[in-house]
Design a protein around this motif. Structure first.
Motif, mmCIF file in Angstrom:
data_model
loop_
_atom_site.group_PDB
_atom_site.id
_atom_site.type_symbol
_atom_site.label_atom_id
_atom_site.label_comp_id
_atom_site.label_asym_id
_atom_site.label_seq_id
_atom_site.Cartn_x
_atom_site.Cartn_y
_atom_site.Cartn_z
ATOM 1 N N LYS A 47 0.828 -1.215 0.000
ATOM 2 C CA LYS A 47 0.000 0.000 0.000
ATOM 3 C C LYS A 47 0.856 1.257 0.000
ATOM 4 C CE LYS A 47 -1.853 -1.021 3.966
ATOM 5 N NZ LYS A 47 -1.088 -2.232 4.326
ATOM 6 N N SER A 48 1.825 1.279 0.942
ATOM 7 C CA SER A 48 2.682 2.472 1.019
ATOM 8 C C SER A 48 3.455 2.636 -0.271
ATOM 9 C CB SER A 48 3.671 2.345 2.169
ATOM 10 O OG SER A 48 2.989 2.242 3.384
ATOM 11 N N THR A 49 4.038 1.543 -0.728
ATOM 12 C CA THR A 49 4.838 1.616 -1.946
ATOM 13 C C THR A 49 3.990 2.175 -3.082
ATOM 14 O OG1 THR A 49 6.012 -0.328 -1.168
ATOM 15 C CG2 THR A 49 6.344 0.304 -3.459
ATOM 16 N N PHE A 167 -2.474 10.143 2.007
ATOM 17 C CA PHE A 167 -2.300 9.890 3.437
ATOM 18 C C PHE A 167 -1.817 8.456 3.623
ATOM 19 C CE2 PHE A 167 -5.369 13.272 3.176
ATOM 20 C CZ PHE A 167 -5.134 14.080 4.277
ATOM 21 N N ASP A 168 -0.665 8.291 4.269
ATOM 22 C CA ASP A 168 -0.174 6.935 4.513
ATOM 23 C C ASP A 168 -0.296 6.592 5.991
ATOM 24 O OD1 ASP A 168 0.942 4.466 4.413
ATOM 25 O OD2 ASP A 168 2.911 5.103 3.692
ATOM 26 N N GLU A 169 -1.360 5.925 6.339
ATOM 27 C CA GLU A 169 -1.652 5.558 7.731
ATOM 28 C C GLU A 169 -1.430 6.725 8.690
ATOM 29 O OE1 GLU A 169 -0.951 1.736 9.061
ATOM 30 O OE2 GLU A 169 -0.229 0.942 7.150
ATOM 31 N N PRO A 170 -2.163 7.823 8.480
ATOM 32 C CA PRO A 170 -1.880 9.035 9.258
ATOM 33 C C PRO A 170 -2.194 8.904 10.743
ATOM 34 C CG PRO A 170 -3.891 9.304 7.998
ATOM 35 C CD PRO A 170 -3.264 8.033 7.528
#
Ligand SMILES: Nc1ncnc2c1ncn2[C@@H]1O[C@H](COP(=O)(O)OP(=O)(O)O)[C@@H](O)[C@H]1O
Ligand SMILES: [Mg+2]
Lengths: 248, 417
Positions: A47-49, A167-170
């Protein structure tokens, strides 16, 4: 609602390897202007990638990514242009600890957008009011709580007046009592019509705010649908299993 | 059962001085033994030293050669120039103490106390007359003959005056930093002077000596090695293989060799690299040796700081659209350098002491002056006085610097973010 705007992010067959590790295995995804997309899936599923390839913090090795009409290639001018249009909020806030809240927010508008210091300060103050912490403007990040820091990070990204927010797991690094204050800001932002891609496991937020949800597993986009479809009637076993694990 | 919860203070563990003594020095029988043993050791060494210092020591060797110890062979009628440099430093110190406060103010206070003490000593020895031209010229224009006590008083006034007039001016910080940098250049120009100039005749670095030379060696090499070290540290992380390999080779080669070797090498090799007509003297050669040496260590310090910056910082900056150069200069370096301040001060302290190695390439820095003084027939056999004096000076300055670095570490919250 979603589906009205033009396609602002178009990903076609996006692949990414870390050395030999195949992390993204052909992602196809289109996001429309004003759409709020929630990405979820198990840890390590890419997901982040994936969202980091959209502003080229990670380079994809196959396929195409077109953002706001500009294709992401090695051309650094394209990368610079696209980064100005995309704001990003990280799990670990990543505020600059040696700068005040105000300086954190005005840095990029002054140096990238070439605004005057007064204009940047004005915009920063408005944003701080919007995220509810105007009184913290002259403190250093270390003097703020996690929730406040994340709200500053959102304000910092918004100061560039981006068309898209990632937003990456904010909220993953936040204590439970601070999660809500950040989600409230994100909800308000979504209501204002911002195009947003949020990697998050806050299913309450997804249910009430997302227009569409996509499920990642093993570097692939397994399933997508409206929150209604995903929560009531997931199609794939892996989605069902994952949802049952996180919803208890 | 309901009880009201009272708030109570922490238990009293120590009762005054006696409690502290008991807890820290006499808690167990072996602790007691160690305490007594160390007290006896400290007492026997110190008491002997103090008795010696006040009865049999012949300090005449120091006062007779004080100018040599302070400035070496610097021409006596030009000694007003180092004095002027000191005055400039006092002024900046006073301003800094006011603007930054904290540790720097403590330093200002110590410096003021030191001046006051020295004024008394100077008056006692030099007297109000000018019979003993101690650290000034016996003749010439008025500014050349100013007695030490007056110079010291001027310094004290500048220090205190600057402090009082700049209190609470936090906004002066960056201007003051610039002034310090500028003062570095001014110092060199002032000490060096110009060829064919009556007011500031040239005093070649070959004529610099004593504590002045020690300070100049250390300061010049650290100030110049700082930017070079940063470049090497950045180069070592560069993505360009040629740059990277060059930097690694330089850093590792220099760090693998003792400073003495490098000093010898710059003595011999520097003239080979420079064009024939450009003659550089011993001092410049030694300075460049120390600079190249320190730069390698500085590079490693800075690299440590660079590595400690989380990648998230760089990513966040890139995500905002800031470019590579900007990110390095304004996001990464400020944080990295802040982290390496204590290590840098440590480097400075060891370099300050290592300047004594310059004696082996025949420079008259503080220790070199000591040895040349001892070589004079009338001061034979006074090694103890001379070396105690030299050691005391090194100790005072090194201690001041390590104290500063310790306090800075606390103030900057190194290790905390
Ligand atoms: N910089 C990197 N170098 C090597 N492997 C990486 C790197 N970043 C992520 N990975 C690997 O890629 C996979 C996907 O990671 P990530 O995108 O962070 O997953 P998620 O965000 O869904 O938890 C994981 O197996 C992870 O170990
Ligand atoms: Mg992740």
């Amino acid at each position: 609602m979603a589906g009205e705007g033009k396609d602002i992010i178009i990903c076609r067959d996006v692949h990414k390897w870390f050395d030999r590790l195949h992390v993204l295995k052909g992602i196809d995804l289109t996001v429309k202007t004003g759409e709020v997309l929630v990405v979820f899936g198990p840890s390590g599923s890419g997901k982040s990638t994936f969202i980091r390839t959209i502003n080229r913090l990670e380079e994809h090795q196959r396929g195409t990514i077109v953002v706001d009409g500009i294709e992401l290639t090695h051309d650094i001018r394209n990368i610079a242009a696209i980064r100005q249009e995309i704001g990003m909020v990280f799990q670990s806030f990543n505020l600059f600890p040696h700068l005040t809240v105000m300086q954190n927010i005005t840095l990029a508008p002054i140096w990238v957008r070439r605004w005057s210091a007064e204009k940047a300060a004005q915009v920063a103050m408005d944003l701080l009011k919007r995220v509810g912490i105007p009184e913290q403007a002259h403190k250093f990040p270390a003097q703020l709580s996690g929730g406040q820091q994340q709200r500053v990070a959102i304000a910092r990204a918004l100061a560039m007046q981006p068309k898209i927010m990632l937003f990456d797991e904010p909220t993953s690094a936040l204590d439970p009592e601070m999660i809500k204050e950040v989600l409230d800001v994100m909800t308000q932002l979504a209501k204002s019509g911002m195009t947003m891609i949020c990697v998050t496991h806050e299913m309450g937020f997804a249910r009430s705010v997302a227009h569409r949800m996509v499920f990642f597993d093993g570097g692939q986009l397994i399933e997508e649908g409206t929150p209604e479809q995903i929560f009531k009637n997931p199609q794939h076993d892996r989605t069902k299993l994952f949802l049952s694990q996180i919803l208890h | 059962m309901t009880t009201t919860v009272e708030t109570i203070g922490p238990p009293r563990t120590s009762v005054g001085v006696l409690g502290w003594l008991k807890r820290n020095l006499f808690s167990t029988w072996y602790n007691t033994l160690l305490t007594i043993l160390s007290a006896w050791l400290v007492y026997s060494v110190l008491s002997q030293l103090i008795v010696w210092a006040f009865t049999s020591a012949r300090w005449g060797v120091i006062s007779a050669n004080l100018r040599l110890f302070m400035v070496g062979p610097y021409p006596p009628d030009q000694v007003w120039r180092p004095w002027l440099v000191l005055a400039m430093v006092s002024l900046l110190m006073g301003l800094s103490a006011a603007v930054w406060g904290g540790t720097i103010r403590t330093f200002g206070n110590s410096l003021a106390a030191a001046y006051a003490t020295l004024i008394v000593i100077a008056l006692l020895i030099e007297g109000f007359g000018r019979q003993v031209a101690w650290l000034s010229s016996p003749g010439g224009e008025w500014w050349k003959t100013i007695p030490s006590a007056i110079w010291l008083t001027v310094n004290l006034i500048l220090l205190v005056g600057a402090y009082l007039s700049a209190r609470g001016r936090k906004g002066w910080q960056s201007a003051l930093l610039l002034l310090w940098l500028l003062s570095f250049v001014v110092t060199i120009v002032l000490l060096q002077g110009f060829v064919k100039n009556d007011f500031l005749p040239e005093v070649t670095t070959g004529k610099w000596g004593g504590l002045l030379l020690t300070f100049m060696l250390a300061t010049v090499s650290i100030v110049l090695s700082f930017p070079i070290g940063i470049l090497f540290a950045l180069g070592r992380r560069s993505k360009m293989p040629a740059v990277k390999i060059f930097c690694i080779l330089y850093i590792e080669l220099v760090r693998g060799v003792p400073l003495v070797t490098i000093l010898y090498m710059t003595q011999i090799m520097l003239p080979l690299f420079l064009p024939g007509e450009l003659r550089v003297d011993n001092v410049i050669r030694a300075m460049s040796g120390m600079m190249f040496f320190t730069a390698a260590y500085m590079a490693e310090n800075v690299r440590g700081g660079l590595q400690a910056i989380p990648t998230g910082q760089i990513e966040a900056a890139h995500a905002l659209g800031l470019n590579e150069v900007f990110v390095t200069l304004f996001i990464v370096l400020p944080q990295a350098l802040r982290m390496v301040i204590p290590a840098t001060v440590g480097l400075f302290i060891s370099l300050f002491k290592d300047t004594t190695l310059a004696t082996i390439v025949a420079l008259l820095e503080l220790l070199g002056v000591g040895r040349s003084v001892l070589a004079q027939p009338e001061f034979l056999g006074l090694q103890t006085e001379v070396y105690v004096f030299v050691a005391a000076i090194f100790f005072i300055f090194s201690y001041a610097m390590s104290y500063a670095s310790y306090r800075l570490e606390e103030a900057l919250g190194v290790g905390k973010r």
